[in-house]
Design a protein around this motif. Sequence first.
Motif, mmCIF file in Angstrom:
data_model
loop_
_atom_site.group_PDB
_atom_site.id
_atom_site.type_symbol
_atom_site.label_atom_id
_atom_site.label_comp_id
_atom_site.label_asym_id
_atom_site.label_seq_id
_atom_site.Cartn_x
_atom_site.Cartn_y
_atom_site.Cartn_z
ATOM 1 N N GLN A 1 0.812 -1.223 0.000
ATOM 2 C CA GLN A 1 0.000 0.000 0.000
ATOM 3 C C GLN A 1 0.842 1.267 0.000
ATOM 4 O OE1 GLN A 1 -3.007 -0.868 -0.695
ATOM 5 N NE2 GLN A 1 -2.274 -2.948 -0.288
ATOM 6 N N GLY A 2 2.164 1.128 0.035
ATOM 7 C CA GLY A 2 3.040 2.285 -0.049
ATOM 8 C C GLY A 2 3.644 2.740 1.259
ATOM 9 N N PHE A 3 3.397 2.003 2.350
ATOM 10 C CA PHE A 3 3.996 2.362 3.630
ATOM 11 C C PHE A 3 5.473 1.957 3.644
ATOM 12 C CE2 PHE A 3 -0.532 1.977 4.733
ATOM 13 C CZ PHE A 3 -0.729 3.220 5.335
ATOM 14 N N THR A 4 6.291 2.800 4.268
ATOM 15 C CA THR A 4 7.737 2.583 4.229
ATOM 16 C C THR A 4 8.340 2.283 5.598
ATOM 17 O OG1 THR A 4 8.125 4.964 4.484
ATOM 18 C CG2 THR A 4 7.961 4.099 2.228
ATOM 19 N N ALA A 5 7.490 2.136 6.612
ATOM 20 C CA ALA A 5 7.996 1.862 7.963
ATOM 21 C C ALA A 5 6.987 1.007 8.717
ATOM 22 C CB ALA A 5 8.262 3.172 8.709
ATOM 23 N N TRP A 6 7.412 0.525 9.866
ATOM 24 C CA TRP A 6 6.596 -0.355 10.694
ATOM 25 C C TRP A 6 7.010 -0.146 12.141
ATOM 26 C CZ3 TRP A 6 2.548 -3.380 9.437
ATOM 27 C CH2 TRP A 6 2.139 -4.394 10.328
ATOM 28 N N GLU A 7 6.074 -0.259 13.073
ATOM 29 C CA GLU A 7 6.459 -0.222 14.474
ATOM 30 C C GLU A 7 5.758 -1.326 15.244
ATOM 31 O OE1 GLU A 7 5.564 3.677 16.094
ATOM 32 O OE2 GLU A 7 3.525 3.103 16.591
ATOM 33 N N ASP A 8 6.380 -1.708 16.337
ATOM 34 C CA ASP A 8 5.859 -2.834 17.109
ATOM 35 C C ASP A 8 6.212 -2.630 18.574
ATOM 36 O OD1 ASP A 8 5.112 -5.232 18.227
ATOM 37 O OD2 ASP A 8 6.135 -6.492 16.762
ATOM 38 N N ASN A 9 5.293 -2.074 19.340
ATOM 39 C CA ASN A 9 5.544 -1.813 20.755
ATOM 40 C C ASN A 9 5.931 -3.068 21.523
ATOM 41 O OD1 ASN A 9 5.071 0.925 20.622
ATOM 42 N ND2 ASN A 9 2.928 0.783 21.236
ATOM 43 N N GLU A 10 5.378 -4.201 21.111
ATOM 44 C CA GLU A 10 5.557 -5.447 21.862
ATOM 45 C C GLU A 10 6.755 -6.270 21.407
ATOM 46 O OE1 GLU A 10 3.516 -5.733 24.358
ATOM 47 O OE2 GLU A 10 2.401 -3.960 23.685
ATOM 48 N N ALA A 11 7.567 -5.730 20.525
ATOM 49 C CA ALA A 11 8.626 -6.532 19.908
ATOM 50 C C ALA A 11 9.605 -7.128 20.905
ATOM 51 C CB ALA A 11 9.381 -5.694 18.876
ATOM 52 N N ALA A 12 9.905 -6.415 21.983
ATOM 53 C CA ALA A 12 10.887 -6.926 22.942
ATOM 54 C C ALA A 12 10.405 -8.195 23.628
ATOM 55 C CB ALA A 12 11.205 -5.862 23.991
ATOM 56 N N GLY A 13 9.098 -8.394 23.678
ATOM 57 C CA GLY A 13 8.550 -9.585 24.311
ATOM 58 C C GLY A 13 8.351 -10.751 23.365
ATOM 59 N N ARG A 14 8.684 -10.574 22.110
ATOM 60 C CA ARG A 14 8.532 -11.663 21.141
ATOM 61 C C ARG A 14 9.780 -12.550 21.161
ATOM 62 N NH1 ARG A 14 3.921 -9.958 19.200
ATOM 63 N NH2 ARG A 14 3.577 -7.788 18.596
ATOM 64 N N THR A 15 9.638 -13.743 20.622
ATOM 65 C CA THR A 15 10.773 -14.659 20.590
ATOM 66 C C THR A 15 11.851 -14.125 19.653
ATOM 67 O OG1 THR A 15 9.928 -15.965 18.743
ATOM 68 C CG2 THR A 15 9.189 -16.594 20.965
ATOM 69 N N ILE A 16 13.053 -14.624 19.844
ATOM 70 C CA ILE A 16 14.149 -14.226 18.960
ATOM 71 C C ILE A 16 13.814 -14.577 17.517
ATOM 72 C CG2 ILE A 16 16.552 -14.717 18.360
ATOM 73 C CD1 ILE A 16 17.144 -14.962 21.339
ATOM 74 N N ALA A 17 13.198 -15.739 17.313
ATOM 75 C CA ALA A 17 12.827 -16.136 15.951
ATOM 76 C C ALA A 17 11.828 -15.155 15.344
ATOM 77 C CB ALA A 17 12.240 -17.544 15.967
ATOM 78 N N GLU A 18 10.866 -14.701 16.146
ATOM 79 C CA GLU A 18 9.878 -13.746 15.642
ATOM 80 C C GLU A 18 10.525 -12.399 15.330
ATOM 81 O OE1 GLU A 18 5.675 -14.981 17.733
ATOM 82 O OE2 GLU A 18 7.206 -14.060 19.005
ATOM 83 N N GLN A 19 11.421 -11.966 16.194
ATOM 84 C CA GLN A 19 12.118 -10.703 15.953
ATOM 85 C C GLN A 19 12.938 -10.774 14.672
ATOM 86 O OE1 GLN A 19 14.420 -10.148 19.511
ATOM 87 N NE2 GLN A 19 12.622 -9.802 20.817
ATOM 88 N N THR A 20 13.640 -11.880 14.505
ATOM 89 C CA THR A 20 14.487 -12.046 13.318
ATOM 90 C C THR A 20 13.650 -12.096 12.054
ATOM 91 O OG1 THR A 20 16.123 -13.245 14.654
ATOM 92 C CG2 THR A 20 16.251 -13.493 12.270
ATOM 93 N N ALA A 21 12.533 -12.801 12.103
ATOM 94 C CA ALA A 21 11.664 -12.904 10.928
ATOM 95 C C ALA A 21 11.082 -11.543 10.553
ATOM 96 C CB ALA A 21 10.544 -13.906 11.197
ATOM 97 N N MET A 22 10.699 -10.761 11.556
ATOM 98 C CA MET A 22 10.152 -9.431 11.275
ATOM 99 C C MET A 22 11.211 -8.543 10.646
ATOM 100 S SD MET A 22 7.949 -6.895 13.740
ATOM 101 C CE MET A 22 9.124 -6.955 15.091
ATOM 102 N N ALA A 23 12.410 -8.562 11.184
ATOM 103 C CA ALA A 23 13.482 -7.749 10.621
ATOM 104 C C ALA A 23 13.774 -8.138 9.177
ATOM 105 C CB ALA A 23 14.747 -7.898 11.468
ATOM 106 N N LYS A 24 13.770 -9.433 8.902
ATOM 107 C CA LYS A 24 14.016 -9.903 7.534
ATOM 108 C C LYS A 24 12.925 -9.429 6.589
ATOM 109 C CE LYS A 24 14.792 -14.099 4.797
ATOM 110 N NZ LYS A 24 14.898 -15.593 4.851
#
Length: 302
Positions: free
Chosen positions: A60-83
């Motif tokens: 849709q043209g958005f160029t950024a993302w935020e996630d307040n809860e990211a620190a509480g997610r698993t390392i695998a979830e954090q890595t997948a989101m970053a990728k």
Amino acid sequence: MKLSRRTMLAAGAATAGAATMGQALPRSNAARFSLGFAPHEGSFKSRGSRIEQIAFAADQGFTAWEDNEAAGRTIAEQTAMAKALQQRGMTMGVFVASMPRWAEFRPLLGGNDDADRIAFLADIRASIDVAKRLDAKWMTVVTGFLDRKLPVEIQTGRIIDTMRRAADIVAPHGLVMVMEPLNTLVNHPGVFLQTIPQGFAVAKGANSPAVKVLADLYHEQIQAGHLIKTMETCWDEIAYIQFGDNPGRKEPGTGEINYRNIVRWLRAKQFAGVIGMEHGNSIDGRAGEERLVAAYREIDLP
């Protein structure tokens, strides 16, 4: 191929028009927004998983993302989101590094007990690895609650000292803590940091590029108003911005804030950072998601 400004605006207007008429939004080729608006998980809930929501937002043209809860997610979830963000050329916005315990009205970072300050600094240290996994530059901190038995001036001095100590932890890693003032009239009674100017004073006292202010305009409108004048006055200590209309904390156009004028002002300031869409959708389901995109297209026009 680099799109001209005219082409981008025309494409954006077409997208907004289609959404307003209730038609399906395009899955690709939407013009990129001119500012770094950042949806979050739940903005496009009907589109599937977190990774699928990121992909949809990019389409849709958005160029950024935020996630307040990211620190509480698993390392695998954090890595997948970053990728996923890296693959779509999107910037990671804030995640929360330290948040008060609302039920306990703690921490009291300006209080007499050093235990709260020690715990806060531990949160900051733990957030460094999270930031690196997410490829994130900014982390949100909330400076806790007022101690009603102590002068505000003493608390302010102690919080400034705490933020200096925190800056020594994160500055070598190129990270920025953005302190978020919260309103006390609707959502968060008793918090210490209540306005952008108050955050400005703490940031000036900390005197570090690693300590800045998160200007959440929903909270500031409730607490003090004068949004553009306030941002102008405090601009050199503001590193991150969040939108949300008032009343209701939904997308722009649902309340009293003139976000189109604010976007025009931010563009004139050549703001190139992230603008978090920290609010809900006024309509449930896909219709609400389409309305969300259309609302941002409407304010992104000059």
